[in-house]
Structure formats: C-alpha cells, structure tokens
Write an enzyme that holds these catalytic residues in place. Structure first.
Site, PDB file in Angstrom:
ATOM      1  CB  CYS A  91     -37.693   9.545  23.785  1.00  0.00           C
ATOM      2  SG  CYS A  91     -36.556  10.301  22.584  1.00  0.00           S
ATOM      3  CB  CYS A  97     -38.116  14.698  17.667  1.00  0.00           C
ATOM      4  SG  CYS A  97     -38.952  13.103  17.679  1.00  0.00           S
ATOM      5  CB  CYS A 100     -43.289   9.485  19.651  1.00  0.00           C
ATOM      6  SG  CYS A 100     -42.131   8.159  19.228  1.00  0.00           S
ATOM      7  CB  CYS A 177     -34.759   7.158  17.922  1.00  0.00           C
ATOM      8  SG  CYS A 177     -36.453   6.876  17.326  1.00  0.00           S
ATOM      9  CG  PHE A 313     -52.841  -3.598  -3.291  1.00  0.00           C
ATOM     10  CD1 PHE A 313     -52.753  -2.414  -4.005  1.00  0.00           C
ATOM     11  CD2 PHE A 313     -54.097  -4.176  -3.139  1.00  0.00           C
ATOM     12  CE1 PHE A 313     -53.877  -1.822  -4.552  1.00  0.00           C
ATOM     13  CE2 PHE A 313     -55.230  -3.593  -3.675  1.00  0.00           C
ATOM     14  CZ  PHE A 313     -55.128  -2.413  -4.392  1.00  0.00           C
ATOM     15  CD  GLU A 333     -46.838  -3.489  -5.590  1.00  0.00           C
ATOM     16  OE1 GLU A 333     -46.747  -2.262  -5.809  1.00  0.00           O
ATOM     17  OE2 GLU A 333     -47.465  -3.965  -4.620  1.00  0.00           O
ATOM     18  CG  ASP A 379     -50.724  -5.085   3.048  1.00  0.00           C
ATOM     19  OD1 ASP A 379     -51.306  -4.116   3.579  1.00  0.00           O
ATOM     20  OD2 ASP A 379     -49.565  -5.426   3.344  1.00  0.00           O
ATOM     21  CB  CYS A 405     -51.297   0.870   7.400  1.00  0.00           C
ATOM     22  SG  CYS A 405     -51.291   1.711   5.799  1.00  0.00           S
TER      23      CYS A 405
END
Length: 448
Positions: A91, A97, A100, A177, A313, A333, A379, A405
């Site tokens: 890119c 930017c 990344c 992008c 979640f 949730e 999660d 994550c």
C-alpha cells in the site's frame, strides 16, 4: 555486531543508568514487540529500543525520539541492511496512515510471530502448551475486513477521510486500502463530498462503516449539534453515497440516532437474518467468523441434541443462532441494542434462542446458574472475562469454548479455568487482522 547489540555514534550519549539520551545509534533488530515494532538493545544492554517499520535482521541507524515505560522509541534515519523477512509493502500509505503495522514483514513470518506471541502469553500465565495444542495460525487474506473506523477532518473546505498516523491526530487521506473490502473504500469519495457541505473549518468526525447484506451501514460520531440543516445534509450524504443506513451520535457512550434507513441491512448467523444495531460489533471478516463458528460447532458436535448451551458476551448472536440448529441456547449480552437485535431475530427460531440482558463483568453467571448448561461459549471484549472465568472455574460445565481478541487477557482467564480443573485441549489462532499486531483465537477446554 549481532544478537540485538547496538553501536553508539558520536552524536549521542548514554547516562549513568545506560539509558539513551538525545542519541543516534546503529542497531540490529532482533525481535518484534507487541505493537509490531522492531526491538533492539541499547549499547549497554540495559534498555530496549522500539523501532517502527523494522523486522528482525534489519540493521539501521536510529534516532531516539522519546521514551515510555517499555523503553526508548526510535525512528530510522538510515537503512544499512535489510533482514531476510523484509518485504515491500503493498500500500502506498503504509508507514504513514497508521492503519497497518506489519506490511513490511513476510506473511509467513508474521503468522509465526503471532503464534509465538500467543504461546509466550500462555507460558507467562503458567500454561505450557505443546505444538499439538496451539495450532498453526489460520490466516484470513488481506482485503476481507468488513468494518473500518474512519476519521474525517475538514481543512480549507476539503475533507480528508482516512486514519490517524501513530501518536497523531492528523488524518491521512486514503487513496486506497488493500486491508478492507473494496466496497468500503469506494464510499470515501462520496463521503468526502457530502461531509464537505456539513463540516466547518477544523471540525472532525469519526465514522464506523460496516459492509452488510443490503449495503453499507455508517455510524458518525462527533461533538456537533444536530440542526435541521445538518440532518438534511446527512440525509443527502446517505443518498449520494448509496448507504443502506446512516446514524449519528455526539459521543461514543450515547445511543445512535437514526438519520437515514434507506433499505434493510442484515447479517446472517446460521441462516438467520439479524439486523445489527447501528455501528454494532461484528467479527471483522466473514471468513474469520466462519472459522470461529466452525470450531464452536466442531467442539459441540458430540453433545446430545436439545440440551442447553450458554453463549456469553453473545453480541447479536454470532454463535447462538448457529448452535440453535441443534441446541437450546441462552444468549447473554449487556449491550441493550445488541440484545434487541438478537431478540427480534430469536422470535423467528421457535424459542431455540433465549436472549438475556446482563452485565457479565459485574454480575457473572454463578457456578450454580451454570449447572444446567452442557457447554458454555464466551467471547468477551479485549478486557477479557475475569469475573465470569472465576465462576466457570467453580462450575461443572463439561465443555467451555473461549473466543478472544487479546492473547494476554485470554491467558489470564485460561489460567483460572486450568486451576479450576479444566484441561486446555486446543487453541486455534485466527489472523483476522493481517498486517496488524492483533490476533483472534478460539480455545477449547474440557472438565478433567
């Protein structure tokens, strides 16, 4: 010079503690840190130096530009030698930017680093994982991201649309992008035009754009007053950009206000159509979501049909509706908008999914409440599920499947489960964030 050693140039010096002050040094990058920066050692070996845009094996001349609790921060002033894992970024905006961090690292090396980082977090938590437990990283191809957080800023009557450089509030105007779905980047010209008629000089907005079945959903956030003129301008923007939905809020903690709902925008979980909240959370890619759902289905396939499963979640029902084909699911949730979306969809699956609003951080399901479930899927956000993991560790639930994550908070929660008598049987790392330091994972636990 090797092993991450560094040589001080005459233009710099170190103080008595070995910390670098106003220095320019030559370093050999030996590793990559948690944010994707290359790491080298100071000449004394006392302080680490973090250098963006470098990979192991890079020999560079570095100017020290700051310091944090982790070590010194450096910027490359000259390249002396490239490491074997260095590749050319794809890119034109890379390095500027801020979207990344790792386009300059070979894909295989990126996957190996992410897996190594995950294993390291588990070992720090006292969980020694064999290669058979932590699987190779399942990589999602670049260009699959279906959600993007844009920044918009008006200057000189022109609106820049893009991302913030690292440690900067400036907006880099994107011309391309390769990380996201093309439909998202394709909306930027129309968004620039429309917002140029709305924003005044110096004003900024954040925008969460999500590609859904039916079109793009855009949630704008910023401290502006919603006047009639602005509402009309936003409605015209939705028309010009051909958005499915457009909503607005002044601050992140406020509920979005619908401005334009031009057509239905849904996502399907287990074949069930769900209309997510404005700007609502979804897995970042459809391909990554499929891998996570497939793993959950695989881990529960030996269970009897019709038993109860908890999806904690649960968001809008990513796992709940796929599991509802065989089980009864209690989807829990805290977010009211997500609960409402999942609840509307659940009304069409014959009672197989029961949606409950509950704050699992302050009010987790207790071990006693968990007793009726044959499996639990959880999660949580990046902060992890500390309180809920403690209750799971006290429970007798036979199967626990955890999505995360954040390898650091996952390792903490996994330690609680292991201490409570669970055995970690498998971890699937899923790289839904190519070229970034982030990693998704799905882990399986069974009661010993």
């Amino acid at each position: 010079m090797g092993g991450g050693a560094a040589r001080m140039r005459k233009s710099g010096k170190a103080n008595k503690t070995g910390r670098l002050e106003d220095a320019e040094i030559e370093v050999l990058i030996s590793d990559i840190g948690g944010r994707g920066d290359g790491i080298a050692l100071s000449p004394s070996g006392v302080e680490r130096v973090f250098v963006p845009l470098t990979v192991p094996g890079d020999r560079v001349r570095v100017r020290i530009v700051g310091r944090s609790g982790e070590g010194a921060r450096g910027e490359v002033s000259a390249w002396l030698e490239r490491g074997a894992e260095s590749v050319n970024p794809v890119c034109r905006h890379f390095g500027v930017c801020g979207g990344c961090a790792l386009q300059h690292l070979a894909p295989a090396a990126e996957r190996a680093w992410k897996r190594r980082h995950l294993v390291e977090q588990l070992r720090r938590a006292g969980i020694d994982c064999a290669d058979s437990v932590v699987e190779p990283v399942a990589a999602i191809a670049p260009g699959e991201r279906r959600r993007a957080s844009f920044m918009f800023h008006c200057s000189g009557g022109v609106v820049a649309a893009g991302f913030n450089p690292r440690m900067s509030h400036r907006v880099v105007d994107l011309e391309e992008c390769p990380a996201m779905l093309s439909v998202l980047a394709a909306k930027l010209p129309a968004l620039r035009r429309g917002l140029a008629r709305i924003l005044k000089e110096g004003q900024s907005l954040d925008g969460m754009a999500t590609a859904l079945e039916g079109g793009v959903d855009l949630l704008l956030t910023g401290p502006l007053e919603m006047s009639l003129e602005m509402r009309e301008g936003l409605a015209a923007l939705a028309e010009d950009a051909d958005l499915a939905r457009l909503s607005w809020r002044r601050a992140e903690r406020e509920s979005p206000e619908p401005v334009a709902h031009r057509r239905s925008a849904v996502i399907r979980f287990g074949g069930v159509a769900v209309e997510p909240p404005y700007g609502g959370f979804l897995q970042p890619s459809a391909a990554g979501e499929r891998l996570l759902v497939e793993r959950v289905v695989e881990e529960t396939k030996r269970m009897k049909e019709g038993v109860w499963v908890a999806d904690l979640f649960s968001g809008c029902g990513t796992f709940a509706f796929s599991l509802a084909r065989r089980f009864k699911v209690s989807a829990v949730e805290n977010d009211a908008a997500a609960v409402a979306s999942a609840g509307r969809a659940a009304s069409g699956v014959g009672g197989a999914v029961v949606v409950v609003q509950r704050d699992l951080f302050s009010n987790p399901l207790t071990a006693l409440e968990l007793a009726r479930f044959e499996a639990v899927i959880f999660d949580p956000p990046r902060a992890g599920a500390l309180a809920q993991a403690r209750e799971l560790a006290r429970s007798r639930v036979p199967i626990v499947v955890a999505a995360s994550c954040n390898p650091m908070t996952f390792a903490r929660d996994a330690r609680l489960l292991v201490d409570g008598g669970y055995r970690l049987t498998g971890v699937l790392p899923v790289d839904q964030f190519p070229w970034s330091p982030h990693l998704e994972l799905m882990a399986s636990f069974v009661r010993s």
